[in-house]
Design a protein around this motif. Structure first.
Motif, short mmCIF file in Angstrom:
data_model
loop_
_atom_site.label_atom_id
_atom_site.label_comp_id
_atom_site.label_asym_id
_atom_site.label_seq_id
_atom_site.Cartn_x
_atom_site.Cartn_y
_atom_site.Cartn_z
N LEU A 85 -4.71 -5.92 1.36
CA LEU A 85 -4.54 -4.70 0.56
C LEU A 85 -4.93 -3.44 1.34
O LEU A 85 -5.62 -2.56 0.83
CB LEU A 85 -5.39 -4.79 -0.72
N HIS A 86 -4.45 -3.35 2.56
CA HIS A 86 -4.72 -2.15 3.37
C HIS A 86 -3.44 -1.33 3.47
O HIS A 86 -2.36 -1.89 3.69
CB HIS A 86 -5.18 -2.56 4.77
N CYS B 10 -6.16 4.46 -8.66
CA CYS B 10 -5.47 3.19 -8.45
C CYS B 10 -4.09 3.42 -7.85
O CYS B 10 -3.32 4.24 -8.38
CB CYS B 10 -5.36 2.44 -9.77
N ILE C 218 -6.26 -10.46 -1.00
CA ILE C 218 -7.09 -9.25 -1.07
C ILE C 218 -7.27 -8.63 0.31
O ILE C 218 -7.27 -7.40 0.46
CB ILE C 218 -8.44 -9.59 -1.73
N HIS D 292 -4.38 0.29 0.72
CA HIS D 292 -4.50 0.58 -0.70
C HIS D 292 -5.92 0.38 -1.22
O HIS D 292 -6.41 1.18 -2.03
CB HIS D 292 -3.50 -0.26 -1.49
N ALA D 293 -6.57 -0.71 -0.79
CA ALA D 293 -7.95 -0.93 -1.23
C ALA D 293 -8.87 0.16 -0.70
O ALA D 293 -9.73 0.68 -1.43
CB ALA D 293 -8.43 -2.31 -0.78
N SER D 294 -8.70 0.54 0.58
CA SER D 294 -9.52 1.60 1.15
C SER D 294 -9.29 2.92 0.42
O SER D 294 -10.23 3.69 0.16
CB SER D 294 -9.21 1.76 2.64
#
Length: 369
Positions: A210-211, A223, A207, A213-215
């Motif tokens: 996930l940069h 998504c 997790i 993409h999470a930000s």
């Protein structure tokens, strides 16, 4: 203290982990001087059998994460062997392990039992999900975690669908963060005189990667989807074909884009308001890419990439593993290690001027004699 073998000279590590995350942590510590003893069960680490190919007497996979270690075989199913293991911990500074909670329970051990014997012990556990929560204690391997934690969902292209990253990035990142945790705990012990328990999980590390993409999701609620080799936020940050080789252009700012356009005879494109800034280029990438493809198709990509990078524009020919391992820069930086008998590996990427890494032992045989 004489630090001739590295910054961690004098630190004793018991590495009771297997496969990759924990062993990679142990190798990092060993490369920087720690005395690392790898504890293996009667069947040995699983990865000793993860071949061919082989590298000397070991599977190449095992050899890649177990340099600078000695090996001890203990059958921890036996009470006498467990007591011997506890005796080793009484003299150790660091324990690395990835035992399942159910295994510890079967052997009659609690997590805090190791530090009760040795309050200065730094106990580092590498696990899939941690010991509690909905997935607590469940097993995990790198690729399954890539699938579960969204890494596959942003890797690949719309045509290919989700793909695993072609490297065990979750395992290796977990090993790196385990090593960082050990170093932080060693520093804290200098002040408090006591060790502590560290746990880093494949789930959390996946997790954490996930940069951006999470930000992006947290900011928009949209998504992310696979975008191939293109970056979701920056453009052109993508791969292109040329007459001689595939190249990757990593254009991070507007000045770099203008330089690229100058080399390709596209000064008018650089001045166009649709492409003059990164936000505009990112929005209009569907228009920009065909123009770049046409301009790049007849170009010698190797010459162009060299000219661009020397003009301050990050660009590179898309090379193979063989290409990079035989690259003169790799040799110049000493990034390959050779040890007898027949061992070749990747050097530590951490370069310290006063206490550089040292390479003293090839991966241990099984059983070690």
């Amino acid at each position: 203290m004489d630090l001739r073998f590295g910054a961690l000279t004098g630190i004793k590590v018991v590495d009771a982990s297997r496969v990759l995350g924990g062993p990679y942590c142990g190798q990092i510590l060993g490369d920087h001087g720690a005395d690392v003893v790898k504890v293996e069960g009667p069947a040995g680490d699983d990865t000793r059998q993860w071949g061919p190919p082989d590298l000397g007497p070991n599977a190449a996979y095992f050899a890649g994460a177990n340099r600078n270690k000695r090996s001890v075989v203990l059958d921890l199913q036996l009470a006498a062997e467990r007591e011997r293991f506890m005796e080793m911990l009484s003299e150790a500074d660091v324990l690395i392990e990835n035992f399942k909670p159910s295994t510890l329970e079967k052997w009659g051990w609690r997590t805090d039992e190791f530090s009760e014997r040795n309050p200065r012990l730094i106990h580092c556990r590498v696990s899939g999900f941690g010991s509690d929560g909905p997935y607590g204690g469940l097993p995990a391997y790198d690729t399954a975690i890539q699938a579960q934690c969204g890494l596959m969902s942003v890797n690949g292209s719309p045509e290919s669908g989700p793909l695993r990253v072609g490297l065990p990035v979750v395992d290796m990142t977990t090993g790196l963060n385990a090593a960082i945790g050990v170093l932080l705990a060693l520093r804290a012990r200098e002040i408090t005189g006591r060790g502590q328990f560290i746990e880093t999980t494949l789930y959390a590390n996946a997790i954490s990667m996930l940069h951006p993409h999470a930000s992006n999701f947290l900011g928009t609620g949209t998504c992310p989807i696979p975008t191939g080799n293109a970056h979701p936020n920056i453009y052109p940050y993508d791969s292109f074909d040329t007459a001689t080789a595939g190249v990757y252009l990593a254009i991070g700012n507007d000045a770099q884009f203008r330089t690229l356009c100058r080399h390709l005879g596209l000064d008018g494109v650089a001045a166009d308001s649709r492409y003059a800034t990164n936000p505009a280029r990112s929005v209009h990438r569907h228009l920009l890419r065909p123009m770049l493809e046409d301009a790049l198709r007849p170009v010698d990509g190797r010459i162009l990439a060299d000219k661009l990078v020397r003009d301050g524009v990050p660009a590179a020919v898309i090379g193979s593993v063989q290409d990079v391992l035989e690259d003169p820069q790799t040799s110049h930086m000493g990034l390959l290690v050779e040890l007898e008998p027949g061992y070749r590996g990747i050097a530590s990427p951490i370069r310290l001027s006063g206490t550089p890494p040292t390479y003293r032992r090839p991966p241990p045989l099984f059983p070690e004699t």
